[in-house]
Design a protein around this motif. Structure first.
Motif, PDB file in Angstrom:
ATOM      1  N   SER A 113      20.250   6.807 -67.486  1.00 32.86           N
ATOM      2  CA  SER A 113      20.983   5.918 -68.512  1.00 32.86           C
ATOM      3  C   SER A 113      22.163   5.025 -67.602  1.00 32.86           C
ATOM      4  O   SER A 113      22.711   4.512 -68.453  1.00 32.86           O
ATOM      5  CB  SER A 113      21.721   6.755 -69.383  1.00 32.86           C
ATOM      6  OG  SER A 113      20.904   7.947 -69.953  1.00 32.86           O
ATOM      7  N   GLY A 116      23.370   2.010 -70.379  1.00 29.19           N
ATOM      8  CA  GLY A 116      22.833   2.791 -71.561  1.00 29.19           C
ATOM      9  C   GLY A 116      23.785   3.406 -72.360  1.00 29.19           C
ATOM     10  O   GLY A 116      23.467   3.576 -73.725  1.00 29.19           O
ATOM     11  N   TYR A 117      24.886   3.670 -72.078  1.00 35.24           N
ATOM     12  CA  TYR A 117      25.976   4.586 -72.713  1.00 35.24           C
ATOM     13  C   TYR A 117      27.376   3.258 -72.972  1.00 35.24           C
ATOM     14  O   TYR A 117      27.628   2.667 -71.777  1.00 35.24           O
ATOM     15  CB  TYR A 117      26.727   5.545 -72.013  1.00 35.24           C
ATOM     16  CG  TYR A 117      25.609   6.664 -72.006  1.00 35.24           C
ATOM     17  CD1 TYR A 117      24.939   7.110 -73.212  1.00 35.24           C
ATOM     18  CD2 TYR A 117      25.549   7.460 -70.790  1.00 35.24           C
ATOM     19  CE1 TYR A 117      24.193   8.401 -73.273  1.00 35.24           C
ATOM     20  CE2 TYR A 117      24.607   8.606 -71.038  1.00 35.24           C
ATOM     21  CZ  TYR A 117      23.782   8.859 -72.352  1.00 35.24           C
ATOM     22  OH  TYR A 117      23.127  10.118 -72.272  1.00 35.24           O
TER      23      TYR A 117
END
Length: 353
Positions: A175, A179-180
């Protein structure tokens, strides 16, 4: 979750077939066209071999409102990919910055916007106080922070961020690279970048601008480790995680970095987002479900740990493919899925602690 029915609900769908066109995508802040044409391909459901509608219109059946304790350093409502720091994945309609009420199938229409030519992934969609969409899209042509109009999907602001360095075609991924994302209590977006910097951005006019000094955690990262996530806790400490198992926090006043040293050696393949409450953080590593707390000296210590079945191939990486979810009428339960290879015939399991 309170579901509000509507007879004229319009569903805007962000097409995730996006990536960079060489030239216009290189660089940082470029003035975007505030009203780019909407170009979709296929342009209709029928042209892609789908029906316009499956099933039948639904009747709203509201559930009781879910309330996770508000993190004072994050926006109310949806402030991350899993809604809140409990990772509840529950949106309450009407909450500030909450995701919109779901479509019920009454007189709907669908809009899509093919933003670029190559494939990209836009994992986290956030909404600012005006309902505009905030996302980072990651792909082979680069990674970009976007502000989108929620109705037309027009690009209102765009900025390149450091590209993801470990895109994989064999299904083994992570991630890192944006991604976050998280929306803070001032309506600014926190981006976790591949240059090991946790950077806060806000929109000024049609431009994304950096707010304050980026938080650099390079000194805490292992060799060839990528920054997965960075998020403030209920006390304002900014926690960060690395793909090889680095876990630490940055003190908001001194900016000193504290890193957890795992005496058991279970610091591999930390790919999923942590959960947190006012007492500590909850972390799924390669081999165990863990709770970490900060003691009176400011050190990170293990409060408890329990192994789970980890015999399958994994989703993003070996280990559980889920982020911990906190729940329970007394806020005393945490759940993950394990990674059993179904040798016992019943497949993956939901584990509640």
């Amino acid at each position: 979750m309170n579901i509000i029915s509507s007879n004229t609900l319009k569903l805007s769908v962000l097409s995730i077939t996006v990536a960079g066109v060489v030239g216009s995508l290189i660089g940082g802040c470029t003035p975007p066209d505030p009203h780019p044409p909407l170009i979709s391909s296929p342009s209709t459901a029928a042209s892609s071999g789908l029906l316009d509608f499956y099933g039948s219109p639904a009747t709203a059946a509201p559930l009781a409102t879910h309330s996770a304790p508000q993190n004072p350093f994050l926006a109310e409502g949806r402030n991350g990919i899993h809604e809140d720091t409990y990772n509840s994945d529950v949106s309450n309609s009407g909450k500030i910055n909450s995701a919109y009420a779901p479509p019920l199938g009454h007189s709907f229409s669908i809009d899509s916007h093919k933003m670029n030519l190559l494939a990209q992934s836009c994992p986290t969609l956030l909404f600012d106080a005006q309902g505009r969409i905030i996302t980072v899209c990651i792909g082979f042509g680069g990674s970009f922070l976007y502000l989108l109009d929620p109705d037309t999907l027009a690009i209102l602001a765009k900025r390149s961020v450091p590209p993801k360095q470990n895109i994989s075609l064999n299904g083994e991924n992570d991630s890192s690279g944006g991604g976050y994302l998280h929306l803070n209590n001032l309506g600014q977006v926190i981006v976790n970048q591949t240059d090991h910097k946790i950077v806060t951005y806000e929109v000024v006019g049609n431009f994304w601008q950096i707010v304050g000094a980026p938080l650099d955690v390079s000194s805490a990262m292992q060799v060839d480790e990528y920054l997965q996530d960075g998020v403030p806790d209920y006390q304002g400490r900014v926690w960060f995680t690395g793909g090889k198992g680095t876990i630490g926090y940055i003190d908001p006043q001194s900016l000193a970095i504290t890193v957890y040293t795992d005496a058991n050696g279970d610091s591999l393949n930390l790919q999923n987002q942590i959960a947190m409450d006012a007492t500590g953080i909850y972390v799924v590593t390669h081999g165990a479900m863990n709770k970490l707390i900060v003691d009176g000296n400011g050190d990170i210590v293990l409060d408890w740990s329990t192994p789970y079945e980890n015999t399958g191939p994994g989703v993003l990486a070996p280990g559980s493919g889920t982020s911990p979810t906190l729940f329970g009428t007394n806020d005393d339960l945490v759940a993950i899925a394990d990674n059993d290879d179904a040798a016992d015939g019943d497949g993956w399991h939901l584990n509640v602690y």
